[in-house]
Design a protein around this motif. Structure first.
Motif, short mmCIF file in Angstrom:
data_model
loop_
_atom_site.label_atom_id
_atom_site.label_comp_id
_atom_site.label_asym_id
_atom_site.label_seq_id
_atom_site.Cartn_x
_atom_site.Cartn_y
_atom_site.Cartn_z
N SER A 1 -7.02 -4.49 2.90
CA SER A 1 -6.71 -3.54 3.97
C SER A 1 -7.47 -3.87 5.26
N VAL B 1 0.85 -1.20 0.00
CA VAL B 1 0.00 0.00 0.00
C VAL B 1 0.88 1.25 0.00
N VAL C 1 -9.85 3.03 8.36
CA VAL C 1 -9.62 2.77 6.94
C VAL C 1 -10.92 3.00 6.19
N VAL D 1 -8.20 4.04 0.85
CA VAL D 1 -7.57 3.03 0.00
C VAL D 1 -8.45 2.80 -1.23
N ASP E 1 -8.81 -1.73 -4.02
CA ASP E 1 -8.74 -2.79 -3.00
C ASP E 1 -10.01 -3.64 -3.03
#
Lengths: 278, 278
Positions: free
Chosen positions: A144, A91, A154, A136, A139
């Motif tokens: 994650s 990441v 997140v 993120v 994904d």
């Protein structure tokens, strides 16, 4: 206990590391060639020094470094991965444009890594506070999740690789841009003898903005040299065809002026402070 | 009962006129060649149509016109004054740069007029509300007192001729500039698929700015064409040597893009509205 690796143990990297170790994760970091201060900071965060070969065995590897080092980190990891059969989950969490993010992804050879686009919004983790947020994109498989399960805020974005980086550019463009506008116009008002009236008018008719600028402008001086590159990154992100790219080239020039002012004794900063804290 | 003259009976000019007549002043205006709508608006405000020869006999003459007409108004008055022995008190209230203000003052021959620099901040007067504010510089003899005595919020600035105009430039640069920043970055986020996340992040971490932009951006579309010239005026005010002038050249380009969008069906405005009001 999952193993998570973080490349970069600066204020943000070690803060994130601390939150993960506090939440029961084992956190590795690479400290080769780093300063004694960085070693101390990593140790205080409960992070364990590790070789690159150990780091690529982690469940997920985060890059949290200055923007200019982002591509180099990816190249270093690619070299360490070599012909390893199973891909590393990587990441990039750095403040880079979507274009630079694509270069980071391209630094890995096919099959070497599953690359996610991350960006961090907010200050480093502080005890008792939930932030910062790690956004993120790219994904789909929810890789994650291990970070969210170990104390990090997140947020997955539906968009493809680049969307999280774009989000960071856009947020910074507004948030730091407002500080730039305030700095530019207060300096101009000081030059024209209209500063006291401007400050009073702002306090009365746009009090929220006035309060924000009173805090944000003094906090900017020490960071202005870093914001120059960030504003240029935003201008590049927008592209020459977007007239707004000119706004951020101007912002870069303004923050360069404030960085130069700081090097030369801070006369402009002093005038602004006098106005902001009268 | 004092006699006050106002050149310009647009929304602001007639609003100011109405407040002055409500407060017991006699207000003259010049309606020659103006539209029936302007005649109606002036009449509704209690303003009396008058010749230029009557207007220059007023205790004080205000110019409240679009920025591009400011110098023309001064030239027209100068011609009407001719060799009249006692000087007229003239207040330019328009959104012009200090340089343009100096050209306005220079349009009068020596002895023709006492020229004050004014600028108006806020929306046209509304019943029950105190604003807008008329800032005045270059008024050591307090000639604007008659306005303050008849319902207007007047603030004298210590600075010389140009300070009130500079104040207006600086205030607009911040207030309209913030709207421009938000517009530019929300459009970029829409293009990058990061718009929903950006909006949510703003609502959580910079809620004041988020609220301001949600109102200010939709209100901007119809005014964008006027803001182009205003941003160029701010860039000229800052001057080529100030890196911040580039910011406002970029802002002018951005508002031109939004003005063009409106002419072409408003696709961009539609996307922004969907995001702002989801």
């Amino acid at each position: 206990m999952p193993t998570i690796a973080i490349i970069g143990a600066g204020a943000m990297g070690s803060g994130i590391g601390r939150r993960l170790t506090d939440s029961g994760a084992r956190v590795l970091t690479c400290l080769e060639g780093r300063s004694p201060e960085t070693h101390d900071r990593a140790r205080a965060a409960g992070m364990q020094p590790a070789s690159l070969q150990d780091i690529i065995e982690a469940e997920i590897v985060l890059s949290i470094v200055p923007p200019a080092e982002a591509i180099g980190v990816a190249e270093m990891l690619s070299a360490a991965i070599g012909e390893r059969p199973s891909p590393v989950t990587f990441v990039d969490c750095n403040a880079i444009s979507p274009d630079t993010m694509r270069q980071v992804a391209a630094a890995f050879r096919p099959g070497q890594a599953t690359v996610l686009d991350g960006s961090i919004i907010g200050l480093p983790p502080q005890p008792g506070k939930a932030g910062p947020r790690l956004y993120v994109s790219g994904d789909g498989a929810d890789r994650s999740a291990v970070l969210a399960a170990h104390g990090l805020q997140v947020r997955r974005i539906d968009g493809a690789l680049g969307a999280a980086s774009a989000l960071k550019m856009c947020y910074a463009g507004i948030n730091k841009g407002v500080t730039g506008l305030g700095t530019a116009m207060l300096l101009a008002a000081i030059g024209a003898g209209a500063d006291q009236s401007l400050k009073q008018e702002m306090a009365e008719s746009i009090p929220d903005l006035d309060r924000k600028l009173s805090v944000a402008i003094p906090e900017m001086y020490a960071k202005a040299y870093r914001w120059v590159a960030e504003m240029e990154e935003i201008a590049a992100f927008l592209g020459e065809d977007d007239p707004a790219s000119l706004i951020f080239r101007g912002m870069a020039g303004l923050f360069q002026k404030m960085a130069d002012d700081r090097e030369n004794g801070g006369a402009l900063a002093g005038e602004l402070n006098t106005l902001l804290h009268r």
